[in-house]
Design a protein around this motif. Sequence first.
Motif, PDB file in Angstrom:
ATOM      1  N   TRP A 158      35.055  32.197  58.301  1.00  0.00           N
ATOM      2  CA  TRP A 158      35.142  33.653  58.177  1.00  0.00           C
ATOM      3  C   TRP A 158      36.550  34.157  58.454  1.00  0.00           C
ATOM      4  O   TRP A 158      37.039  35.062  57.788  1.00  0.00           O
ATOM      5  N   LYS A 159      37.221  33.582  59.427  1.00  0.00           N
ATOM      6  CA  LYS A 159      38.572  34.014  59.764  1.00  0.00           C
ATOM      7  C   LYS A 159      39.513  33.778  58.568  1.00  0.00           C
ATOM      8  O   LYS A 159      40.301  34.641  58.206  1.00  0.00           O
ATOM      9  N   GLY A 160      39.406  32.601  57.953  1.00  0.00           N
ATOM     10  CA  GLY A 160      40.225  32.295  56.778  1.00  0.00           C
ATOM     11  C   GLY A 160      39.897  33.197  55.596  1.00  0.00           C
ATOM     12  O   GLY A 160      40.802  33.646  54.877  1.00  0.00           O
ATOM     13  N   LEU A 161      38.603  33.449  55.385  1.00  0.00           N
ATOM     14  CA  LEU A 161      38.203  34.328  54.281  1.00  0.00           C
ATOM     15  C   LEU A 161      38.711  35.748  54.505  1.00  0.00           C
ATOM     16  O   LEU A 161      39.166  36.402  53.569  1.00  0.00           O
ATOM     17  N   ALA A 162      38.656  36.215  55.751  1.00  0.00           N
ATOM     18  CA  ALA A 162      39.138  37.565  56.052  1.00  0.00           C
ATOM     19  C   ALA A 162      40.646  37.661  55.804  1.00  0.00           C
ATOM     20  O   ALA A 162      41.120  38.647  55.228  1.00  0.00           O
ATOM     21  N   ALA A 163      41.388  36.631  56.217  1.00  0.00           N
ATOM     22  CA  ALA A 163      42.842  36.632  56.003  1.00  0.00           C
ATOM     23  C   ALA A 163      43.164  36.606  54.511  1.00  0.00           C
ATOM     24  O   ALA A 163      44.049  37.330  54.043  1.00  0.00           O
ATOM     25  N   PHE A 164      42.429  35.794  53.769  1.00  0.00           N
ATOM     26  CA  PHE A 164      42.649  35.709  52.323  1.00  0.00           C
ATOM     27  C   PHE A 164      42.344  37.043  51.651  1.00  0.00           C
ATOM     28  O   PHE A 164      43.117  37.526  50.823  1.00  0.00           O
ATOM     29  N   ALA A 165      41.219  37.657  52.024  1.00  0.00           N
ATOM     30  CA  ALA A 165      40.849  38.943  51.424  1.00  0.00           C
ATOM     31  C   ALA A 165      41.889  40.009  51.744  1.00  0.00           C
ATOM     32  O   ALA A 165      42.237  40.832  50.884  1.00  0.00           O
ATOM     33  N   LYS A 166      42.408  39.994  52.972  1.00  0.00           N
ATOM     34  CA  LYS A 166      43.438  40.962  53.365  1.00  0.00           C
ATOM     35  C   LYS A 166      44.693  40.771  52.510  1.00  0.00           C
ATOM     36  O   LYS A 166      45.279  41.748  52.039  1.00  0.00           O
ATOM     37  N   GLN A 167      45.092  39.530  52.279  1.00  0.00           N
ATOM     38  CA  GLN A 167      46.258  39.242  51.428  1.00  0.00           C
ATOM     39  C   GLN A 167      46.027  39.738  50.007  1.00  0.00           C
ATOM     40  O   GLN A 167      46.913  40.338  49.397  1.00  0.00           O
ATOM     41  N   GLU A 168      44.841  39.471  49.484  1.00  0.00           N
ATOM     42  CA  GLU A 168      44.533  39.874  48.109  1.00  0.00           C
ATOM     43  C   GLU A 168      44.529  41.390  47.969  1.00  0.00           C
ATOM     44  O   GLU A 168      45.003  41.932  46.979  1.00  0.00           O
ATOM     45  N   ARG A 169      43.961  42.086  48.963  1.00  0.00           N
ATOM     46  CA  ARG A 169      43.955  43.537  48.916  1.00  0.00           C
ATOM     47  C   ARG A 169      45.378  44.089  49.003  1.00  0.00           C
ATOM     48  O   ARG A 169      45.718  45.066  48.344  1.00  0.00           O
ATOM     49  N   ALA A 170      46.231  43.444  49.805  1.00  0.00           N
ATOM     50  CA  ALA A 170      47.637  43.882  49.924  1.00  0.00           C
ATOM     51  C   ALA A 170      48.364  43.703  48.601  1.00  0.00           C
ATOM     52  O   ALA A 170      49.168  44.564  48.207  1.00  0.00           O
ATOM     53  N   LYS A 171      48.080  42.623  47.900  1.00  0.00           N
ATOM     54  CA  LYS A 171      48.711  42.397  46.587  1.00  0.00           C
ATOM     55  C   LYS A 171      48.261  43.437  45.580  1.00  0.00           C
ATOM     56  O   LYS A 171      49.029  43.861  44.731  1.00  0.00           O
ATOM     57  N   ALA A 172      46.994  43.832  45.658  1.00  0.00           N
ATOM     58  CA  ALA A 172      46.424  44.767  44.683  1.00  0.00           C
ATOM     59  C   ALA A 172      46.747  46.222  45.005  1.00  0.00           C
ATOM     60  O   ALA A 172      46.596  47.083  44.151  1.00  0.00           O
ATOM     61  N   ALA A 173      47.183  46.477  46.237  1.00  0.00           N
ATOM     62  CA  ALA A 173      47.475  47.864  46.624  1.00  0.00           C
ATOM     63  C   ALA A 173      48.655  48.408  45.859  1.00  0.00           C
ATOM     64  O   ALA A 173      49.625  47.692  45.582  1.00  0.00           O
ATOM     65  N   PRO A 174      48.593  49.691  45.477  1.00  0.00           N
ATOM     66  CA  PRO A 174      49.725  50.280  44.747  1.00  0.00           C
ATOM     67  C   PRO A 174      50.962  50.295  45.641  1.00  0.00           C
ATOM     68  O   PRO A 174      50.885  50.537  46.843  1.00  0.00           O
ATOM     69  N   LYS A 175      52.089  49.994  45.025  1.00  0.00           N
ATOM     70  CA  LYS A 175      53.366  49.961  45.761  1.00  0.00           C
ATOM     71  C   LYS A 175      53.912  51.368  45.890  1.00  0.00           C
ATOM     72  O   LYS A 175      53.977  52.119  44.932  1.00  0.00           O
ATOM     73  N   VAL A 176      54.260  51.748  47.115  1.00  0.00           N
ATOM     74  CA  VAL A 176      54.813  53.071  47.390  1.00  0.00           C
ATOM     75  C   VAL A 176      56.328  52.917  47.571  1.00  0.00           C
ATOM     76  O   VAL A 176      56.784  52.103  48.375  1.00  0.00           O
ATOM     77  N   ALA A 177      57.108  53.701  46.832  1.00  0.00           N
ATOM     78  CA  ALA A 177      58.557  53.584  46.903  1.00  0.00           C
ATOM     79  C   ALA A 177      59.161  54.434  47.994  1.00  0.00           C
ATOM     80  O   ALA A 177      58.677  55.321  48.538  1.00  0.00           O
TER      81      ALA A 177
END
Length: 177
Positions: A158-177
């Motif tokens: 679960w810890k690894g899955l949570a870290a992976f999901a957090k990374q994926e969500r960060a990649k998908a988040a819109p970039k703010v300039a």
Amino acid sequence: MSRTSWSINALATEFQLDRRTVGKRLEGVVPVDLGPDGSPRWSMVDAAPALLNPREPRSAPTRPPPEGAEILTKIPNDVQAGFVIALLDLMTNGKPYIGGALMASGLSLEQAKRGAAHVHVALMSFADRAARNLGIPPWVQQEEPSWIPVDKIQEPDWKGLAAFAKQERAKAAPKVA
């Protein structure tokens, strides 16, 4: 200590090889599981010989059959035996796949934990009903098959899955300039 599984990228880094080379050398080597993103992963024991000695003929890894597999010798129909193999795999390894899919879909850690448990039980119940309806031994002879290795059900990392999901969500988040 638990066994670690390795992606092509991780193996390429460890062996200082191009990832395409690693992919080619691993052809025919059976992965031990899938990562949270669904990509195959190999055990170091299986991957290292293919990566270090690519010209040597590869043989299938010799692992003992999973607990409960002796039931396959009592099933006369190969198709039914294949169903039981898939069921054993679902029962012991399904929960991490389900948990990974739920985390990747954006559920919180607690939601994914609860969901994985419920989906896993539902799939096992469905498989049990299907086996009984198809007349697959030993379901038709026993009310509760005692050979099912319920103590071998894998818990997700679960810890690894949570870290992976957090990374994926960060990649998908819109970039703010």
